[in-house]
Write an enzyme that holds these catalytic residues in place. Sequence first.
Site, short mmCIF file in Angstrom:
data_model
loop_
_atom_site.label_atom_id
_atom_site.label_comp_id
_atom_site.label_asym_id
_atom_site.label_seq_id
_atom_site.Cartn_x
_atom_site.Cartn_y
_atom_site.Cartn_z
N CYS A 58 88.16 -5.06 -23.67
CA CYS A 58 89.16 -3.99 -23.94
C CYS A 58 89.53 -3.46 -22.64
O CYS A 58 88.71 -3.46 -21.78
CB CYS A 58 89.07 -3.14 -24.88
SG CYS A 58 87.83 -1.74 -24.80
N CYS B 18 86.98 -0.67 -21.51
CA CYS B 18 85.82 -1.18 -21.14
C CYS B 18 86.09 -1.91 -19.48
O CYS B 18 85.33 -1.58 -18.62
CB CYS B 18 85.31 -2.39 -21.75
SG CYS B 18 84.30 -1.67 -23.16
N CYS C 239 86.36 -6.63 -28.83
CA CYS C 239 85.79 -6.47 -27.52
C CYS C 239 84.55 -6.70 -27.12
O CYS C 239 83.64 -6.31 -27.85
CB CYS C 239 86.27 -5.15 -26.99
SG CYS C 239 85.48 -4.83 -25.29
N CYS D 56 82.29 -3.76 -26.02
CA CYS D 56 82.02 -2.57 -26.91
C CYS D 56 82.14 -2.63 -28.23
O CYS D 56 81.93 -1.67 -29.15
CB CYS D 56 83.05 -1.26 -26.54
SG CYS D 56 84.84 -1.59 -26.91
N ASP E 272 46.61 43.46 -46.86
CA ASP E 272 45.91 43.32 -47.93
C ASP E 272 47.07 43.26 -49.30
O ASP E 272 48.02 43.94 -49.15
CB ASP E 272 44.61 43.78 -48.43
CG ASP E 272 43.80 43.40 -47.16
OD1 ASP E 272 43.66 42.42 -46.54
OD2 ASP E 272 42.79 44.29 -46.92
ZN LIG Z 1 85.64 -2.40 -24.80
#
Ligand SMILES: [Zn+2]
Length: 508
Positions: free
Chosen positions: A22, A25, A72, A75, A315
């Site tokens: 894509c 990327c 893609c 990715c 206590d």
């Molecule tokens: Zn991609």
Amino acid sequence: MHENQEGLSKAIFDKLKEEGCCERCCLRYIGIKDITYYRNLNLINDKFKVVTEDNENEGKPSAPKKTKLTPCIACLDLLRDSEDYKTICKDVEAKGYDAKSFTCALSLPVSLQIREKSVLLFLSRQFPAVYAMNDMPNGFYNYVNLKDAWKWTYGAKIAELLNMKMDFGPIQDFFIEVNITYPDDEKESSCLLKMHADIFERRAKHRYRYGGEIFTRKSVEVALADTTYERFHSHSPCPPAIPTVPVRYAPVTCSQNSLFVAGRYNKYSRTLSQTPWVIDGERRAESSVQELIGENIVKAFKAQGSKFSASGREDVDVRTLGRGRPFAVELLDPHRVNIEPNELRMLQDEINANSLGKISIRDLQIVSKEELCKLKYGEEEKKKRYTALCIALTPPPPGALESLSEKVHDLVLHQKTPIRVLHRRPLVERLRTIHGATAEVIPSRADSDQSVYFVLRLRTQAGTYVKEFVHGDFGRTEPNLRSILGVEVDILALDVEEVELDWPKEVN
Ligand SMILES: [Zn+2]
């Protein structure tokens, strides 16, 4: 030179596009770190003269063949323009956190790590001058990793929809983990078993016996770090195969860092313990200071749990009066963190009303984690004031009680662990100081016996066993009030009057 670089970038862009990457990327492998490009695809298309449906009629070169219909290759469509990020926001909103800012992290399937490596190895073959330089991080050109690119692409959109600010820095108070799933992950990651049998066969056997993950992010990272092209390529496609399905967002995981609430408490009951009193799994008392305070605060902050701590403890049969004892509650994963001071005031009133006179609290406030050390700091050094009702079975020598303050002044005691707590604490001898003491005889109630009642007021170092100082614990505390007065003395009731620790601050 400039023109060469531009040309090279364009060549890399086109090559990756052709293989099925894509636009985003392509951008990140070129190493472009200008966020505006990731936010706006049109800028990318303009820069690299990408042919889109809008401009393909203008007679530009032929369109890339694989990018339109299939996910893609790098990715798996995580970076593609999509409205799916809205499911993340819906998920987060449904959990009801009121944080004003967040950090987020992606939890990625292993396939994406493998595909990343595949693309980089492919590029090192195609463009060795750019990608095969061994002095770069990972031996590769300074590309943008998928997680950063995703945050640049979707971070602002998610922030806007959540109406929160996104922090890019180290983990902030509110943390969103975005989980990504990929249906073909198991199939695609199985290549690692052969590619790195040395690492993963052992892990696979271990998993068979003990469970757990074979492919953790770290183990895959280590395995892939110096995998050669040849080794990789003989077990897995390079460049990556065209995927048939994209990744999807799985439900998010959210967490909020602990919040700390502090205050001071008084305890008016002589049958209430500080922490739940449980012996052999059985409750010995209905409630405790910790529960009376903690449960209401947990509810108000919508926390998933809490941890109570206090400046020392008393206590069960000891009251804590005066300004009370400082305490703090750590709230685990609180869904509400923006609480106004007046709300805290109301919460304090509610706790006081619900505890039916057994306890009361004051100065309830939110404190920082750093401040908590003040609660424990000076555990040894801080001073406490006590009032005890005591009885001498025979009258002490004349003037002995009246002159007590002269005898007990910065008096150092040797105290062996009291018999009553030996079952839960080791036998040690410790030194504690009684800074001052006074005694005041209570006028006789006309009883015929010889007993003398008196009120003993003490100022001691923290951690002093006060009851043992009075009766001597069979000689295990020396000196003690018996040895000082020369008569049998016992303690009937004890109150803490003051814990001398100026923390947390007073709240009006
Ligand atoms: Zn991609």
